[in-house]
Design a protein around this motif. Structure first.
Motif, mmCIF file in Angstrom:
data_model
loop_
_atom_site.group_PDB
_atom_site.id
_atom_site.type_symbol
_atom_site.label_atom_id
_atom_site.label_comp_id
_atom_site.label_asym_id
_atom_site.label_seq_id
_atom_site.Cartn_x
_atom_site.Cartn_y
_atom_site.Cartn_z
ATOM 1 N N LEU A 56 0.832 -1.201 0.000
ATOM 2 C CA LEU A 56 0.000 0.000 0.000
ATOM 3 C C LEU A 56 0.868 1.254 0.000
ATOM 4 O O LEU A 56 0.592 2.222 -0.715
ATOM 5 N N VAL A 57 1.941 1.235 0.786
ATOM 6 C CA VAL A 57 2.870 2.364 0.786
ATOM 7 C C VAL A 57 3.542 2.493 -0.575
ATOM 8 O O VAL A 57 3.724 3.594 -1.109
ATOM 9 N N ALA A 58 3.925 1.350 -1.158
ATOM 10 C CA ALA A 58 4.598 1.371 -2.459
ATOM 11 C C ALA A 58 3.709 1.980 -3.532
ATOM 12 O O ALA A 58 4.147 2.833 -4.319
ATOM 13 N N TRP A 59 2.440 1.565 -3.574
ATOM 14 C CA TRP A 59 1.541 2.112 -4.583
ATOM 15 C C TRP A 59 1.290 3.603 -4.347
ATOM 16 O O TRP A 59 1.088 4.358 -5.303
ATOM 17 N N TYR A 60 1.309 4.019 -3.082
ATOM 18 C CA TYR A 60 1.133 5.445 -2.801
ATOM 19 C C TYR A 60 2.288 6.247 -3.393
ATOM 20 O O TYR A 60 2.072 7.268 -4.065
ATOM 21 N N PHE A 61 3.525 5.801 -3.181
ATOM 22 C CA PHE A 61 4.672 6.508 -3.745
ATOM 23 C C PHE A 61 4.676 6.413 -5.271
ATOM 24 O O PHE A 61 5.072 7.360 -5.959
ATOM 25 N N TYR A 62 4.234 5.272 -5.799
ATOM 26 C CA TYR A 62 4.159 5.138 -7.256
ATOM 27 C C TYR A 62 3.165 6.149 -7.815
ATOM 28 O O TYR A 62 3.424 6.789 -8.842
ATOM 29 N N ASN A 63 2.026 6.317 -7.166
ATOM 30 C CA ASN A 63 1.038 7.288 -7.592
ATOM 31 C C ASN A 63 1.590 8.704 -7.538
ATOM 32 O O ASN A 63 1.254 9.543 -8.385
ATOM 33 N N GLN A 64 2.468 8.962 -6.579
ATOM 34 C CA GLN A 64 3.083 10.275 -6.438
ATOM 35 C C GLN A 64 4.298 10.450 -7.343
ATOM 36 O O GLN A 64 4.976 11.470 -7.285
ATOM 37 N N LYS A 65 4.588 9.423 -8.163
ATOM 38 C CA LYS A 65 5.728 9.423 -9.087
ATOM 39 C C LYS A 65 7.073 9.481 -8.370
ATOM 40 O O LYS A 65 8.077 9.896 -8.943
ATOM 41 N N ASP A 66 7.089 9.065 -7.127
ATOM 42 C CA ASP A 66 8.336 8.929 -6.383
ATOM 43 C C ASP A 66 8.799 7.482 -6.568
ATOM 44 O O ASP A 66 8.651 6.632 -5.686
ATOM 45 N N TYR A 67 9.372 7.201 -7.753
ATOM 46 C CA TYR A 67 9.645 5.818 -8.137
ATOM 47 C C TYR A 67 10.770 5.183 -7.325
ATOM 48 O O TYR A 67 10.777 3.967 -7.129
ATOM 49 N N ARG A 68 11.698 5.984 -6.853
ATOM 50 C CA ARG A 68 12.774 5.406 -6.048
ATOM 51 C C ARG A 68 12.224 4.871 -4.728
ATOM 52 O O ARG A 68 12.573 3.765 -4.311
ATOM 53 N N GLN A 69 11.352 5.658 -4.075
ATOM 54 C CA GLN A 69 10.723 5.180 -2.845
ATOM 55 C C GLN A 69 9.816 3.986 -3.133
ATOM 56 O O GLN A 69 9.776 3.011 -2.372
ATOM 57 N N ALA A 70 9.063 4.073 -4.223
ATOM 58 C CA ALA A 70 8.170 2.970 -4.580
ATOM 59 C C ALA A 70 8.957 1.689 -4.819
ATOM 60 O O ALA A 70 8.534 0.596 -4.414
#
Length: 733
Positions: A349-363
């Protein structure tokens, strides 16, 4: 009637009047067990014995209420004041504060008959629940010390009815009441008992409808009962609110939940109310309930479900039900929680949140964490998409391939990732084992996209025989303009002039680029790498400097266009860079003698060990003159002859349409028209600029469609929409 019975009837008559004076409709049974035995037949009291119980449950509830609430005039000699505002005339005996809580008027005493019965029958839990109910309706009221002694001395003339009621034996209860009425004319059960029977009928109806997912029946049962939401027990109010939310009335459901929080002081029930609201309401509405939380010892009373609330906010944001991003402090708290539990779904869930925010390194980091905690194939899909956005295509390909069988999304993504490199005009180096497994996937899926990717890779690396085989497969599985164009080019390279003419005429009116082969637009195009190779070989035979002639010829063509680039690159520099050499991964040509090489593409039959596409090796026909305009238009069968039934080894290309092969015969046998019919959604054909036109479309359309369907947004939910959505991650073509 005996004197004892008469005194008992008089006493219960006074109780009925007192009950009417204390409130027309009272909340009851809050703490009753939530599961009740459902009666086989719940007919209204007084229904004829021979009448079948075929009425609806709602009708049964109305009938039972109507039969049980009727009172004889002698049993109620004085007008009865209503206890709930808005339900009838008379003096109001209860008031409500600004927040909706009921407050009894001075001097009004609650009805204690049910409480005495529960005490008398030794039902401690129900007695406690009844006591809490009375105290909620009458804030500040305390039970008199003699209540337990008085309960012991209460006459038991209604005790058998209460016993049947407590056992959920409603049919027997109604029969007993009716028998008592007949034996004692003018007798009526107490108002409390009548109300509780009606409520039990309502409870049974609502619980059954809720289990069956019939939200409208839940709401109609409440409406037909004559009660409002304020009169319902807590668990029934939860069910009604959920039914309102699911039936498209979220504002009413929100009001119901707010009513509970504004009138209920039980901490566990308040928390449960917010949890139930989270299951059916948008998070923006739930946040209004969260704002009503009270502070206990410096902390919110909702602290026990704080993580659930944050999780719901993250999910709502991902589903675009919440516009405001999650508070950074809340997100950090949830990250700590996700790291502390052995549940890959929380990290995902955290990963998809960062992916949605385009923070791909965190995702990327969080997707890896989720996989390590047992994340599923959808988590792997997110990891592969993240790698694509980080331009780590090789790693994304491996992840998608490893999880290809667990989720079709990964199989599609794997096909798209490698197809991106396969379809480049100047093919990059791709390891033979990667090409081999890609060919296996293409044959297993009968994927037209994968087949045309391998076909273009073979064509652009001058492997025309293999390119023709893969283009044939692609045309059988997924014919589209780029594939048909490549198929025509491969036929031209293999000098199959007759088939080439058929293909060009077959796709007249549909695929512009195919027809353009005989109606060129006059634009000077630079030679392809394969053209360069052939020219070099010819120059070598004439004894000239192979490299010098090739570079000069390539450099001259784009200059004639005013220095234009080809495919977004400086083409002469790209060819020179190819010649510059380097590692084996450098771009180059198979067998050209240049530094760098492209591996041999496996043929379709090699991928699965089957027979050749046409049953025999492809042989180039003798050289024939170039296709001329005189060969266009010609009459050809418009059906794609490459379609066939079945997949895998042994599948026959060009099999006739028949029931045995899985296809119906064409309704029209010919002769085929010489001029193509216009297709809606397709742009103009290249020869229309010379004054030629197509036959009208099936809908009478006589002009080309602009923009074409291919350039318009795809309808939501279609396969084309999903493919276009996936292309934005892969880079498109």
């Amino acid at each position: 009637m005996s004197s004892k019975t008469g005194r008992a009837g008089e006493r219960w008559g006074r109780r009925a009047f007192l009950l009417a004076a204390s409130g027309g409709v009272l909340l009851a049974g809050l703490a009753s067990p939530p599961v009740h035995a459902e009666p086989a037949s719940l007919q209204p009291v007084g229904q004829p014995a021979g009448q079948p119980a075929s009425a609806t449950s709602a009708d049964g509830a109305r009938g039972a209420q109507g039969a049980l609430i009727q009172m004889d005039a002698a049993a109620s000699p004085q007008p009865v004041a209503q206890g709930v505002a808005g339900q009838g005339g008379g003096q109001l005996l209860t008031e409500r504060t600004a927040d909706g809580r009921p407050v009894a008027r001075p001097g009004v005493q609650p009805d204690l008959s049910a409480l005495r019965y529960y005490i008398l029958s030794r039902q401690k839990e129900r007695a406690d629940a009844e006591l809490r109910r009375i105290q909620r309706l009458y804030p500040g009221w305390t039970p008199p010390p003699e209540i337990y002694d008085a309960a012991e001395n209460t006459s038991g003339d209604e005790e058998p009815f209460w016993a049947l009621f407590a056992a959920d034996r409603l049919d027997e209860l109604k029969a007993a009441i009716e028998a008592r009425r007949k034996s004692e004319p003018g007798w009526q059960p107490s108002r409390d008992l009548r109300n509780k029977i009606a409520r039990k009928i309502l409870r049974t109806e609502i619980e059954k409808a809720s289990r069956e997912g019939r939200e409208k029946l839940v709401l109609s049962a409440l409406r037909d009962s004559g009660l409002n939401e304020r009169d319902l027990e807590l668990d029934l109010l939860w069910l009604v609110a959920a039914a309102e939310a699911r039936s498209g009335q979220p504002e009413k459901a929100l009001d119901a939940y707010k009513l509970i929080l504004s009138t209920n002081n039980n901490p566990q029930e308040r928390i449960a109310t917010v949890q139930k609201a989270m299951a059916v309401l948008p998070m923006n509405d739930v946040d209004q309930l969260v704002a009503m939380a009270r502070t206990v010892n410096g902390a919110s009373e909702l602290e026990p479900i704080a993580i659930d609330i944050i999780r719901a906010r993250i999910s709502a944001f991902l589903k675009e039900e919440r516009t405001q991003p999650v508070d950074p402090d809340e997100l950090r708290r949830f990250e700590e929680y996700a790291n502390s539990v052995d549940d890959g779904a929380q990290a995902a869930l955290v990963a998809w949140y960062f992916y949605n925010q385009k923070d791909y390194r965190q995702a990327f980091d969080w997707f890896k964490t989720s996989i390590s905690k047992g994340g599923d194939a959808m988590v792997a899909h997110g990891l592969a998409l993240t790698l694509v956005n980080l331009t780590m295509y090789r790693e994304a390909e491996e992840v998608a391939y490893a999880w290809r069988n667990a989720l079709i999304n990964n199989m599609i993504l794997y096909v798209d990732i490698l197809e991106r490199d396969l379809t480049k005009a100047i093919p990059p180096y791709i390891e033979p084992e990667r090409l081999a497994r890609y060919g296996q996937v293409a044959m297993q899926l009968t994927s037209g996209e994968a087949a045309q990717g391998l076909a273009w890779y073979a064509y652009n690396s001058c492997q025309y025989d293999v390119a023709l085989q893969w283009f044939s497969r692609a045309m059988a599985w997924y014919p589209k303009e780029a594939t048909a164009y490549g198929y025509a080019l491969a036929l031209d390279r293999m000098k199959d002039r007759q088939t080439l003419a058929d293909v060009i005429n077959r796709y007249d009116g549909l695929f512009y680029k195919v027809v353009e082969l005989v109606f060129p637009d006059g634009t000077i195009k630079p030679p392809t790498p394969c053209d360069l190779q052939e020219r070099q070989q010819a120059e070598q035979r004439r004894g000239k400097n192979r490299r010098k002639a090739a570079v000069e010829d390539v450099a001259a063509a784009p200059q004639a266009q005013g220095g234009a680039t080809y495919l977004g690159q400086n083409y002469p520099q790209q060819i020179a860079r190819m010649q510059g050499g380097g590692a084996v991964e450098n771009q180059g040509l198979a067998g050209s003698g240049l530094r760098g090489s492209v591996p041999r593409v496996p043929a379709p039959e090699a991928a699965l060990g089957g027979v050749d596409l046409r049953g025999q090796p492809l042989q180039g026909a003798p050289a024939q003159p170039k296709l001329t305009a005189k060969e266009f238009p010609i009459s050809v069968n418009p059906a794609n002859p490459l379609r066939y039934a079945g997949i895998g080894p042994g599948a026959v290309v060009g099999a006739p349409y028949s029931a045995a092969a899985g296809y119906l015969a064409e309704p029209v046998k010919g002769p085929w028209p010489l001029v193509a019919r216009r297709v809606p959604g397709v742009g103009p054909m290249p020869y229309e600029r010379y004054g030629f036109s197509l036959l009208p479309a099936w809908n009478g359309l006589t002009t080309a469609t602009e923009p074409t369907y291919a350039t318009q947004p795809a309808p939501a939910g279609t396969l084309w929409a999903e493919q276009r959505h996936a292309d934005q991650y892969i880079g498109g073509r």
